[in-house]
Design a protein around this motif. Sequence first.
Motif, PDB file in Angstrom:
ATOM      1  N   ILE A   1       7.161  51.887  84.377  1.00 34.70           N
ATOM      2  CA  ILE A   1       7.430  50.729  85.235  1.00 34.70           C
ATOM      3  C   ILE A   1       7.965  49.563  84.404  1.00 34.70           C
ATOM      4  O   ILE A   1       8.918  48.899  84.804  1.00 34.70           O
ATOM      5  CB  ILE A   1       6.164  50.350  86.032  1.00 34.70           C
ATOM      6  CG1 ILE A   1       5.809  51.486  87.005  1.00 34.70           C
ATOM      7  CG2 ILE A   1       6.370  49.043  86.786  1.00 34.70           C
ATOM      8  CD1 ILE A   1       4.445  51.361  87.638  1.00 34.70           C
ATOM      9  N   VAL A   2       7.366  49.326  83.248  1.00 36.10           N
ATOM     10  CA  VAL A   2       7.842  48.257  82.370  1.00 36.10           C
ATOM     11  C   VAL A   2       9.277  48.543  81.919  1.00 36.10           C
ATOM     12  O   VAL A   2      10.135  47.656  81.937  1.00 36.10           O
ATOM     13  CB  VAL A   2       6.904  48.060  81.150  1.00 36.10           C
ATOM     14  CG1 VAL A   2       7.554  47.198  80.085  1.00 36.10           C
ATOM     15  CG2 VAL A   2       5.581  47.450  81.586  1.00 36.10           C
ATOM     16  N   ASP A   3       9.538  49.778  81.499  1.00 34.63           N
ATOM     17  CA  ASP A   3      10.894  50.128  81.055  1.00 34.63           C
ATOM     18  C   ASP A   3      11.925  49.936  82.158  1.00 34.63           C
ATOM     19  O   ASP A   3      13.030  49.449  81.922  1.00 34.63           O
ATOM     20  CB  ASP A   3      10.944  51.559  80.527  1.00 34.63           C
ATOM     21  CG  ASP A   3      10.304  51.705  79.159  1.00 34.63           C
ATOM     22  OD1 ASP A   3      10.013  50.678  78.507  1.00 34.63           O
ATOM     23  OD2 ASP A   3      10.088  52.856  78.731  1.00 34.63           O
ATOM     24  N   MET A   4      11.560  50.324  83.369  1.00 33.66           N
ATOM     25  CA  MET A   4      12.499  50.159  84.481  1.00 33.66           C
ATOM     26  C   MET A   4      12.728  48.675  84.763  1.00 33.66           C
ATOM     27  O   MET A   4      13.847  48.249  85.025  1.00 33.66           O
ATOM     28  CB  MET A   4      12.002  50.878  85.728  1.00 33.66           C
ATOM     29  CG  MET A   4      12.990  50.783  86.880  1.00 33.66           C
ATOM     30  SD  MET A   4      12.727  52.013  88.120  1.00 33.66           S
ATOM     31  CE  MET A   4      13.699  53.339  87.437  1.00 33.66           C
ATOM     32  N   PHE A   5      11.653  47.892  84.671  1.00 30.19           N
ATOM     33  CA  PHE A   5      11.791  46.449  84.882  1.00 30.19           C
ATOM     34  C   PHE A   5      12.727  45.844  83.831  1.00 30.19           C
ATOM     35  O   PHE A   5      13.568  45.007  84.146  1.00 30.19           O
ATOM     36  CB  PHE A   5      10.424  45.764  84.816  1.00 30.19           C
ATOM     37  CG  PHE A   5      10.483  44.284  85.039  1.00 30.19           C
ATOM     38  CD1 PHE A   5      10.455  43.766  86.326  1.00 30.19           C
ATOM     39  CD2 PHE A   5      10.581  43.407  83.979  1.00 30.19           C
ATOM     40  CE1 PHE A   5      10.520  42.400  86.544  1.00 30.19           C
ATOM     41  CE2 PHE A   5      10.646  42.034  84.178  1.00 30.19           C
ATOM     42  CZ  PHE A   5      10.617  41.532  85.460  1.00 30.19           C
ATOM     43  N   LYS A   6      12.583  46.273  82.592  1.00 27.41           N
ATOM     44  CA  LYS A   6      13.460  45.767  81.530  1.00 27.41           C
ATOM     45  C   LYS A   6      14.920  46.099  81.821  1.00 27.41           C
ATOM     46  O   LYS A   6      15.811  45.295  81.567  1.00 27.41           O
ATOM     47  CB  LYS A   6      13.060  46.364  80.178  1.00 27.41           C
ATOM     48  CG  LYS A   6      11.809  45.756  79.596  1.00 27.41           C
ATOM     49  CD  LYS A   6      11.492  46.425  78.264  1.00 27.41           C
ATOM     50  CE  LYS A   6      10.320  45.768  77.575  1.00 27.41           C
ATOM     51  NZ  LYS A   6      10.027  46.410  76.275  1.00 27.41           N
TER      52      LYS A   6
END
Length: 123
Positions: free
Chosen positions: A104-109
């Motif tokens: 989720i963090v990677d996608m947000f980035k």
Amino acid sequence: ILGFGDEFDIKRQESDEWLRGLINCKVLERCSIVITSRPHACQELMKEANRTIEILGFEDEEIKEFVQSSFPIDTQSAETFLQELEECPQFYSLCNVPVSLVMIVDMFKELKCLPSTLTELYK
């Protein structure tokens, strides 16, 4: 490592005997065996294990700490992410699982926002 503990059919006699032999080092001597499973699966067989380990997910504070460490320079992005996450319970509920939080963090980035659906997350 066996990652199918939940699906293993312990009601079938041959499966039960094979897994018991594996746990008791009769099938693969001198090997360490790791069986992954949810706590309720394979409970009877786990009584024979030398050791069991329960891996717990992140608590709310650990989620926050992880997110902040993921944006070491851009603290505003970390705050934006956490705010969006609080507003999106279907994503927040996944974040106690570390690998899900990383996704989720990677996608947000990449997108600069959370995906609009869970399906989009897993594409």
